[in-house]
Scaffold this motif. Structure first.
Motif, PDB file in Angstrom:
ATOM      1  N   PRO A 186      35.455  36.814  34.536  1.00 24.62           N
ATOM      2  CA  PRO A 186      35.791  36.813  35.969  1.00 24.62           C
ATOM      3  C   PRO A 186      35.812  38.200  36.613  1.00 24.62           C
ATOM      4  O   PRO A 186      35.817  38.300  37.847  1.00 24.62           O
ATOM      5  CB  PRO A 186      37.196  36.193  35.995  1.00 24.62           C
ATOM      6  CG  PRO A 186      37.326  35.435  34.721  1.00 24.62           C
ATOM      7  CD  PRO A 186      36.536  36.223  33.723  1.00 24.62           C
ATOM      8  N   LEU A 187      35.833  39.261  35.803  1.00 26.46           N
ATOM      9  CA  LEU A 187      35.919  40.602  36.385  1.00 26.46           C
ATOM     10  C   LEU A 187      34.739  40.903  37.301  1.00 26.46           C
ATOM     11  O   LEU A 187      34.895  41.592  38.313  1.00 26.46           O
ATOM     12  CB  LEU A 187      35.994  41.662  35.278  1.00 26.46           C
ATOM     13  CG  LEU A 187      37.218  41.613  34.361  1.00 26.46           C
ATOM     14  CD1 LEU A 187      37.150  42.738  33.337  1.00 26.46           C
ATOM     15  CD2 LEU A 187      38.512  41.687  35.161  1.00 26.46           C
ATOM     16  N   SER A 188      33.558  40.410  36.959  1.00 30.06           N
ATOM     17  CA  SER A 188      32.373  40.676  37.771  1.00 30.06           C
ATOM     18  C   SER A 188      32.180  39.656  38.883  1.00 30.06           C
ATOM     19  O   SER A 188      31.291  39.808  39.711  1.00 30.06           O
ATOM     20  CB  SER A 188      31.121  40.704  36.893  1.00 30.06           C
ATOM     21  OG  SER A 188      30.950  39.464  36.224  1.00 30.06           O
ATOM     22  N   LYS A 189      33.049  38.642  38.910  1.00 28.24           N
ATOM     23  CA  LYS A 189      32.865  37.546  39.868  1.00 28.24           C
ATOM     24  C   LYS A 189      34.133  37.344  40.695  1.00 28.24           C
ATOM     25  O   LYS A 189      34.341  38.026  41.688  1.00 28.24           O
ATOM     26  CB  LYS A 189      32.466  36.280  39.113  1.00 28.24           C
ATOM     27  CG  LYS A 189      31.148  36.454  38.316  1.00 28.24           C
ATOM     28  CD  LYS A 189      30.731  35.203  37.601  1.00 28.24           C
ATOM     29  CE  LYS A 189      31.501  34.967  36.316  1.00 28.24           C
ATOM     30  NZ  LYS A 189      31.126  35.914  35.250  1.00 28.24           N
ATOM     31  N   GLN A 190      35.002  36.383  40.296  1.00 29.97           N
ATOM     32  CA  GLN A 190      36.158  36.038  41.114  1.00 29.97           C
ATOM     33  C   GLN A 190      37.097  37.218  41.335  1.00 29.97           C
ATOM     34  O   GLN A 190      37.608  37.426  42.442  1.00 29.97           O
ATOM     35  CB  GLN A 190      36.934  34.881  40.474  1.00 29.97           C
ATOM     36  CG  GLN A 190      36.140  33.591  40.347  1.00 29.97           C
ATOM     37  CD  GLN A 190      35.509  33.446  38.971  1.00 29.97           C
ATOM     38  OE1 GLN A 190      35.105  34.430  38.345  1.00 29.97           O
ATOM     39  NE2 GLN A 190      35.436  32.207  38.495  1.00 29.97           N
ATOM     40  N   PHE A 191      37.355  38.003  40.281  1.00 31.22           N
ATOM     41  CA  PHE A 191      38.227  39.164  40.428  1.00 31.22           C
ATOM     42  C   PHE A 191      37.606  40.195  41.363  1.00 31.22           C
ATOM     43  O   PHE A 191      38.286  40.749  42.234  1.00 31.22           O
ATOM     44  CB  PHE A 191      38.502  39.787  39.058  1.00 31.22           C
ATOM     45  CG  PHE A 191      39.436  40.974  39.115  1.00 31.22           C
ATOM     46  CD1 PHE A 191      40.806  40.792  39.041  1.00 31.22           C
ATOM     47  CD2 PHE A 191      38.943  42.268  39.235  1.00 31.22           C
ATOM     48  CE1 PHE A 191      41.672  41.875  39.102  1.00 31.22           C
ATOM     49  CE2 PHE A 191      39.798  43.359  39.300  1.00 31.22           C
ATOM     50  CZ  PHE A 191      41.165  43.161  39.230  1.00 31.22           C
ATOM     51  N   MET A 192      36.322  40.449  41.209  1.00 31.68           N
ATOM     52  CA  MET A 192      35.644  41.455  42.031  1.00 31.68           C
ATOM     53  C   MET A 192      35.665  41.059  43.510  1.00 31.68           C
ATOM     54  O   MET A 192      35.793  41.922  44.394  1.00 31.68           O
ATOM     55  CB  MET A 192      34.202  41.638  41.546  1.00 31.68           C
ATOM     56  CG  MET A 192      33.470  42.807  42.170  1.00 31.68           C
ATOM     57  SD  MET A 192      34.275  44.415  41.879  1.00 31.68           S
ATOM     58  CE  MET A 192      34.277  44.455  40.066  1.00 31.68           C
ATOM     59  N   ARG A 193      35.547  39.777  43.791  1.00 29.66           N
ATOM     60  CA  ARG A 193      35.517  39.306  45.187  1.00 29.66           C
ATOM     61  C   ARG A 193      36.913  39.150  45.774  1.00 29.66           C
ATOM     62  O   ARG A 193      37.049  38.805  46.957  1.00 29.66           O
ATOM     63  CB  ARG A 193      34.780  37.975  45.260  1.00 29.66           C
ATOM     64  CG  ARG A 193      33.331  38.037  44.815  1.00 29.66           C
ATOM     65  CD  ARG A 193      32.580  36.786  45.210  1.00 29.66           C
ATOM     66  NE  ARG A 193      33.129  35.574  44.600  1.00 29.66           N
ATOM     67  CZ  ARG A 193      32.703  35.051  43.452  1.00 29.66           C
ATOM     68  NH1 ARG A 193      31.719  35.663  42.779  1.00 29.66           N
ATOM     69  NH2 ARG A 193      33.221  33.942  42.984  1.00 29.66           N
ATOM     70  N   GLY A 194      37.948  39.355  44.956  1.00 29.93           N
ATOM     71  CA  GLY A 194      39.301  39.221  45.458  1.00 29.93           C
ATOM     72  C   GLY A 194      39.823  37.802  45.444  1.00 29.93           C
ATOM     73  O   GLY A 194      40.892  37.521  46.006  1.00 29.93           O
ATOM     74  N   ASP A 195      39.109  36.881  44.788  1.00 29.58           N
ATOM     75  CA  ASP A 195      39.541  35.482  44.720  1.00 29.58           C
ATOM     76  C   ASP A 195      40.553  35.252  43.602  1.00 29.58           C
ATOM     77  O   ASP A 195      41.160  34.174  43.533  1.00 29.58           O
ATOM     78  CB  ASP A 195      38.336  34.554  44.484  1.00 29.58           C
ATOM     79  CG  ASP A 195      37.310  34.644  45.591  1.00 29.58           C
ATOM     80  OD1 ASP A 195      37.708  34.986  46.732  1.00 29.58           O
ATOM     81  OD2 ASP A 195      36.119  34.389  45.328  1.00 29.58           O
ATOM     82  N   LEU A 196      40.719  36.236  42.726  1.00 32.62           N
ATOM     83  CA  LEU A 196      41.571  36.090  41.552  1.00 32.62           C
ATOM     84  C   LEU A 196      42.150  37.455  41.219  1.00 32.62           C
ATOM     85  O   LEU A 196      41.437  38.457  41.241  1.00 32.62           O
ATOM     86  CB  LEU A 196      40.729  35.564  40.380  1.00 32.62           C
ATOM     87  CG  LEU A 196      41.412  35.238  39.068  1.00 32.62           C
ATOM     88  CD1 LEU A 196      42.310  34.010  39.243  1.00 32.62           C
ATOM     89  CD2 LEU A 196      40.367  34.971  37.985  1.00 32.62           C
ATOM     90  N   ASP A 197      43.455  37.509  40.939  1.00 34.88           N
ATOM     91  CA  ASP A 197      44.081  38.785  40.604  1.00 34.88           C
ATOM     92  C   ASP A 197      44.383  38.926  39.116  1.00 34.88           C
ATOM     93  O   ASP A 197      44.267  40.002  38.557  1.00 34.88           O
ATOM     94  CB  ASP A 197      45.367  38.966  41.409  1.00 34.88           C
ATOM     95  CG  ASP A 197      45.096  39.340  42.859  1.00 34.88           C
ATOM     96  OD1 ASP A 197      44.119  40.074  43.105  1.00 34.88           O
ATOM     97  OD2 ASP A 197      45.835  38.877  43.738  1.00 34.88           O
ATOM     98  N   SER A 198      44.791  37.855  38.472  1.00 38.17           N
ATOM     99  CA  SER A 198      45.104  37.917  37.043  1.00 38.17           C
ATOM    100  C   SER A 198      44.061  37.135  36.259  1.00 38.17           C
ATOM    101  O   SER A 198      43.715  36.012  36.622  1.00 38.17           O
ATOM    102  CB  SER A 198      46.484  37.333  36.766  1.00 38.17           C
ATOM    103  OG  SER A 198      46.730  37.255  35.371  1.00 38.17           O
ATOM    104  N   THR A 199      43.570  37.747  35.191  1.00 38.73           N
ATOM    105  CA  THR A 199      42.661  37.032  34.285  1.00 38.73           C
ATOM    106  C   THR A 199      43.267  36.941  32.885  1.00 38.73           C
ATOM    107  O   THR A 199      42.554  36.804  31.906  1.00 38.73           O
ATOM    108  CB  THR A 199      41.278  37.722  34.228  1.00 38.73           C
ATOM    109  OG1 THR A 199      41.397  38.980  33.564  1.00 38.73           O
ATOM    110  CG2 THR A 199      40.703  37.925  35.617  1.00 38.73           C
ATOM    111  N   ALA A 200      44.606  37.027  32.811  1.00 39.88           N
ATOM    112  CA  ALA A 200      45.298  36.953  31.521  1.00 39.88           C
ATOM    113  C   ALA A 200      44.945  35.644  30.817  1.00 39.88           C
ATOM    114  O   ALA A 200      44.917  34.577  31.431  1.00 39.88           O
ATOM    115  CB  ALA A 200      46.803  37.054  31.705  1.00 39.88           C
TER     116      ALA A 200
END
Length: 395
Positions: free
Chosen positions: A48-62
């Protein structure tokens, strides 16, 4: 063996390391279990770091809640760098000079990003591997006007898509004739290229980076090998990764050469050939159906290897290897790869709907891989029809 193993030490607190710890507990291991990571974050999901996290749709990927580790009796030691291993003494050395002993050592140290030699060290130039890398890039993305992504592999394509979806102009540079040419072949790579161009990406293939254009200590553009200069205030270098094995120098643990892709050489269960030492995940070069030991840098592979190694370490029956499966989310398309495209000598495009497509890969007339975009059901229903060779012997 399960009764004789009292202390398992796992170096590398990413997906492969965590999955190994989980599988050991699931297989009945009751002894000490220490998971060491050099980052300060508990194990997290990288895709998700290159996708949802990068776009601000997700903050935690724990990957797991904090209480999980205590419940499973997994000691988690973060921010800890391992600098060496003494395989004769069954001990590792930490950066502070202290030593930890083990009965069984599982190495899951993953990769570090490859960089372009000779480029100046200036702000605005990023790589993506860790959570902190992604956080810095996301912060910069909020003020960027134009981004350049160097490298059209899966990560580069995903970042280009995320940047465009965030409203930033994107130039994607790939030295090969198409994006994903190395993974999927040029024929299918051209369909991926079409998708990105339709989304407004300035895609430039067959060229590379000569140097950066800077102003003070910040990047302002990139000079390409065709002589053109592209303005950019955010540059991402996504040209692959190097296995993290420097700390294993002089350990006697067998390593593949850089020309072979590097990594730790193992058998089909993750054994290194050195007593009590195993390797899983991106850093591990397991026997591969292509006929040699090879690292496979994919999410599903890490989990499969973890299960096999945990069972072998405890002397229980290992599960059968699964058909390889990879996916990549780009824009509204899920690109799926089932099987082994590298084995193919023929590619047939079965459907082409403009954005969506489906392709079958054959070796000597036998189906060895299926690749699709926006064709989830049609890809997965082909799993039973794939015929892949057995793993080859190590070496």
């Amino acid at each position: 063996m399960a009764q004789s193993v009292k202390h398992v030490l796992i170096v590398g607190a990413g997906l492969a390391g965590l999955r190994t710890a989980e599988e050991l507990r699931r297989a009945g291991y009751e002894g000490e279990l220490l998971l060491i990571g050099d980052e300060n974050h508990p194990p997290y999901d990288r895709p998700p770091l290159s996708k949802q996290f990068m776009r601000g749709d997700l903050d935690s990927t724990a990957l797991r809640p904090d209480e999980f580790y205590a419940e499973q009796r997994i000691e988690l030691r973060l921010g800890t760098t391992v600098t060496g291993v003494d395989t004769a003494a069954h001990a590792i050395t930490l950066a502070d000079g202290s030593r930890l002993t083990y009965d069984q050592l599982v190495i899951a140290t993953g990769l570090r990003p490859r960089r372009i030699p000779g480029l100046p060290e200036v702000s605005g130039v990023h790589v993506l591997r860790s959570h902190d890398d992604a956080a810095r890039m996301r912060d910069h993305l909020g003020t960027a006007a134009r981004a350049m992504v160097v490298g059209g592999g899966f990560i580069g394509c995903e970042l280009a898509a995320s940047f465009r979806m965030s409203g930033v102009e994107v130039v994607l540079v790939e030295p090969q004739p198409t994006p994903l040419a190395a993974a999927l072949g040029e024929q299918i790579g051209s369909l991926v290229a079409r998708l990105h161009r339709a989304e407004g990406v300035d895609l430039r293939c067959g060229i590379g980076v000569e140097t950066l254009v800077t102003e003070g200590d910040a990047v302002r553009g990139v000079r390409l090998t065709d002589g053109s200069v592209v303005d950019a205030d955010l540059v991402v270098i996504g040209i692959g990764s190097i296995p993290t094995t420097d700390w294993l120098a002089d350990s006697g643990i067998p390593l593949a050469s850089p020309t072979e892709g590097g990594g730790i050489i193992t058998d089909e269960f993750g054994r290194t050939g050195v007593d009590g030492v195993w390797a899983v995940g991106d850093v591990a070069a397991w026997p591969h159906r292509v006929g040699r030991n090879k690292r496979v840098e994919h999410w599903t592979n890490a989990g499969e290897q973890a299960k096999i190694t945990a069972c072998a370490l405890l002397g229980t029956e290992s599960p059968a290897a699964q058909v390889p499966y990879v996916w990549s989310d780009q824009y509204d398309m899920k690109i799926q790869v089932l099987g082994l495209p590298a084995l193919a000598d023929e590619i047939r495009i079965v459907e082409d709907q403009g954005r969506k497509f489906l392709a079958h890969y054959f070796r000597d007339g036998t189906l060895v891989a299926v690749v699709g975009a926006g064709m989830t059901g049609k890809v997965m229903k082909m799993r039973a029809l794939l015929r892949l060779p057995e793993y080859s012997a190590p070496g």
